[in-house]
Scaffold this motif. Sequence first.
Motif, PDB file in Angstrom:
ATOM      1  N   TYR A 106      46.059  61.546  19.340  1.00  0.00           N
ATOM      2  CA  TYR A 106      45.979  60.297  18.592  1.00  0.00           C
ATOM      3  C   TYR A 106      47.369  60.048  18.013  1.00  0.00           C
ATOM      4  N   VAL A 107      48.104  59.107  18.596  1.00  0.00           N
ATOM      5  CA  VAL A 107      49.484  58.852  18.177  1.00  0.00           C
ATOM      6  C   VAL A 107      49.539  57.519  17.428  1.00  0.00           C
ATOM      7  N   MET A 108      49.992  57.556  16.168  1.00  0.00           N
ATOM      8  CA  MET A 108      50.103  56.352  15.354  1.00  0.00           C
ATOM      9  C   MET A 108      51.556  55.897  15.206  1.00  0.00           C
ATOM     10  N   GLN A 109      52.511  56.801  15.294  1.00  0.00           N
ATOM     11  CA  GLN A 109      53.939  56.523  15.293  1.00  0.00           C
ATOM     12  C   GLN A 109      54.613  57.509  16.244  1.00  0.00           C
ATOM     13  N   PRO A 110      55.625  57.066  16.984  1.00  0.00           N
ATOM     14  CA  PRO A 110      56.340  55.773  16.934  1.00  0.00           C
ATOM     15  C   PRO A 110      55.658  54.665  17.725  1.00  0.00           C
ATOM     16  N   TYR A 111      54.553  54.954  18.403  1.00  0.00           N
ATOM     17  CA  TYR A 111      53.811  53.933  19.153  1.00  0.00           C
ATOM     18  C   TYR A 111      52.327  54.185  18.922  1.00  0.00           C
ATOM     19  N   GLN A 112      51.480  53.288  19.382  1.00  0.00           N
ATOM     20  CA  GLN A 112      50.036  53.382  19.177  1.00  0.00           C
ATOM     21  C   GLN A 112      49.368  53.799  20.484  1.00  0.00           C
ATOM     22  N   LEU A 113      48.750  54.971  20.489  1.00  0.00           N
ATOM     23  CA  LEU A 113      48.106  55.438  21.718  1.00  0.00           C
ATOM     24  C   LEU A 113      47.108  56.553  21.411  1.00  0.00           C
ATOM     25  N   VAL A 114      45.918  56.430  21.997  1.00  0.00           N
ATOM     26  CA  VAL A 114      44.953  57.527  22.020  1.00  0.00           C
ATOM     27  C   VAL A 114      44.751  57.884  23.479  1.00  0.00           C
ATOM     28  N   LYS A 115      44.961  59.150  23.830  1.00  0.00           N
ATOM     29  CA  LYS A 115      44.831  59.573  25.220  1.00  0.00           C
ATOM     30  C   LYS A 115      44.009  60.842  25.309  1.00  0.00           C
ATOM     31  N   ASP A 116      43.010  60.819  26.202  1.00  0.00           N
ATOM     32  CA  ASP A 116      42.234  62.019  26.488  1.00  0.00           C
ATOM     33  C   ASP A 116      42.930  62.762  27.619  1.00  0.00           C
ATOM     34  N   LEU A 117      43.262  64.010  27.387  1.00  0.00           N
ATOM     35  CA  LEU A 117      44.060  64.775  28.338  1.00  0.00           C
ATOM     36  C   LEU A 117      43.241  65.305  29.513  1.00  0.00           C
ATOM     37  N   ARG A 118      41.922  65.156  29.464  1.00  0.00           N
ATOM     38  CA  ARG A 118      41.075  65.614  30.571  1.00  0.00           C
ATOM     39  C   ARG A 118      40.786  64.490  31.552  1.00  0.00           C
ATOM     40  N   SER A 119      40.397  63.327  31.024  1.00  0.00           N
ATOM     41  CA  SER A 119      40.047  62.196  31.886  1.00  0.00           C
ATOM     42  C   SER A 119      41.217  61.252  32.110  1.00  0.00           C
ATOM     43  N   ASP A 120      42.306  61.426  31.320  1.00  0.00           N
ATOM     44  CA  ASP A 120      43.484  60.549  31.361  1.00  0.00           C
ATOM     45  C   ASP A 120      43.180  59.130  30.871  1.00  0.00           C
ATOM     46  N   TYR A 121      42.031  58.931  30.255  1.00  0.00           N
ATOM     47  CA  TYR A 121      41.735  57.610  29.676  1.00  0.00           C
ATOM     48  C   TYR A 121      42.622  57.415  28.452  1.00  0.00           C
ATOM     49  N   ILE A 141      34.482  55.020  19.946  1.00  0.00           N
ATOM     50  CA  ILE A 141      34.880  56.097  20.854  1.00  0.00           C
ATOM     51  C   ILE A 141      34.032  56.143  22.121  1.00  0.00           C
ATOM     52  N   ASP A 142      33.159  55.155  22.330  1.00  0.00           N
ATOM     53  CA  ASP A 142      32.301  55.165  23.520  1.00  0.00           C
ATOM     54  C   ASP A 142      33.091  55.208  24.829  1.00  0.00           C
ATOM     55  N   PRO A 143      34.182  54.425  24.991  1.00  0.00           N
ATOM     56  CA  PRO A 143      34.939  54.517  26.246  1.00  0.00           C
ATOM     57  C   PRO A 143      35.506  55.910  26.495  1.00  0.00           C
ATOM     58  N   LEU A 144      35.949  56.595  25.436  1.00  0.00           N
ATOM     59  CA  LEU A 144      36.454  57.962  25.585  1.00  0.00           C
ATOM     60  C   LEU A 144      35.334  58.908  25.990  1.00  0.00           C
ATOM     61  N   ILE A 145      34.174  58.746  25.351  1.00  0.00           N
ATOM     62  CA  ILE A 145      33.020  59.591  25.669  1.00  0.00           C
ATOM     63  C   ILE A 145      32.591  59.378  27.120  1.00  0.00           C
ATOM     64  N   GLU A 146      32.520  58.107  27.537  1.00  0.00           N
ATOM     65  CA  GLU A 146      32.069  57.798  28.893  1.00  0.00           C
ATOM     66  C   GLU A 146      33.058  58.304  29.937  1.00  0.00           C
ATOM     67  N   SER A 147      34.345  58.201  29.666  1.00  0.00           N
ATOM     68  CA  SER A 147      35.347  58.661  30.635  1.00  0.00           C
ATOM     69  C   SER A 147      35.207  60.156  30.889  1.00  0.00           C
ATOM     70  N   CYS A 148      34.921  60.926  29.836  1.00  0.00           N
ATOM     71  CA  CYS A 148      34.754  62.382  29.995  1.00  0.00           C
ATOM     72  C   CYS A 148      33.458  62.709  30.711  1.00  0.00           C
ATOM     73  N   LEU A 149      32.415  61.933  30.423  1.00  0.00           N
ATOM     74  CA  LEU A 149      31.130  62.177  31.078  1.00  0.00           C
ATOM     75  C   LEU A 149      31.236  61.906  32.575  1.00  0.00           C
ATOM     76  N   LEU A 150      31.917  60.819  32.948  1.00  0.00           N
ATOM     77  CA  LEU A 150      32.108  60.510  34.359  1.00  0.00           C
ATOM     78  C   LEU A 150      32.960  61.571  35.040  1.00  0.00           C
ATOM     79  N   MET A 151      33.958  62.100  34.316  1.00  0.00           N
ATOM     80  CA  MET A 151      34.839  63.117  34.864  1.00  0.00           C
ATOM     81  C   MET A 151      34.056  64.392  35.172  1.00  0.00           C
TER      82      MET A 151
END
Length: 314
Positions: free
Chosen positions: A270-285, A298-308
């Motif tokens: 979960y990166v708030m600075q210097p840019y805005q980004l949340v990345k799941d390292l398993r599904s790459d979402y 967080i549903d898209p993150l949950i779904e990406s891992c479930l599909l993976m």
Amino acid sequence: MRERAQCVERLEQFKKIASVQADTETAFELGRDSNDQEFILEALRLMVELEGLIGTLEFKCKMKGEFDSQNAILEINAGAGGTEAQDWGEMLLRMYLRWAESKRFKIEVMDIQPGDGAGIKSVTVLIEGAYPYGHLRNESGVHRLVRISPFDSNARRHTSFASVSVTPDIEEEIEVEVKDDDLRVDTYRSSGAGGQHVNKTDSAVRLTHIPTGIVVACQSERSQHKNKSRAMKILKSKLYELEQDQQRDRIDQLKGQRKKIDFGSQIRNYVMQPYQLVKDLRSDYETSDVNGVLDGKIDPLIESCLLMTEKNGE
């Protein structure tokens, strides 16, 4: 009763889909026959609703694990880093509570250890509802936050870690043997708001399973007996899951498989600075909506891992 409620809910979902589908077809037919744009627009709106209903049902159909329908025991522990890490632990707690509230799940904080000045050191939460463990089972691991610290007078960027553990709230019929000699029981006074709400007896219970080092605690009940019973149930769930993990590891070794090892078992940034980004390292979402994620979306993150995990056959 739980199985019945799940069947009723699934049946109502099918009925709702059938109803919206019929309304969509009717609106299209009326729009086509009368060349009325209002009917066409209504049909398009209903199509969007229908797509959402089918997507929700499809997502739940993917939850076919042995304990996916069970309630979930969520634990968050702040990593090293003092106040900064403890504040991150509380931010994660808020994220999961907001998510659970949006699902209309029942939430019970069973044990919480406040931080030194801010945040939390650890917390255990019971989440009850439809498939909470199925939703959260892939959230276990280390979560990493990068931000400008509000506790640093020099406004420097800090990295904080917190671990999340999710176990199913296993029903009583699953037998797990816990020997008395392997168990250490500690009682202590429950933390409270102070004043008349302070519990003046040692009703809180902490159980330590000596062979595995697993520690669970409960202080949500006023009765020491009830707290011990609930803590024992959590301990059995953890021991059962530990045995399942060991069996999977043995199978992986026999197959010659090696699991990817990330730094500190890190699963999400979960990166708030210097840019805005949340990345799941398993599904790459990934998403740039950091504030939305921390607000419980967080549903898209949950779904990406479930599909993976489905694609990998796990």
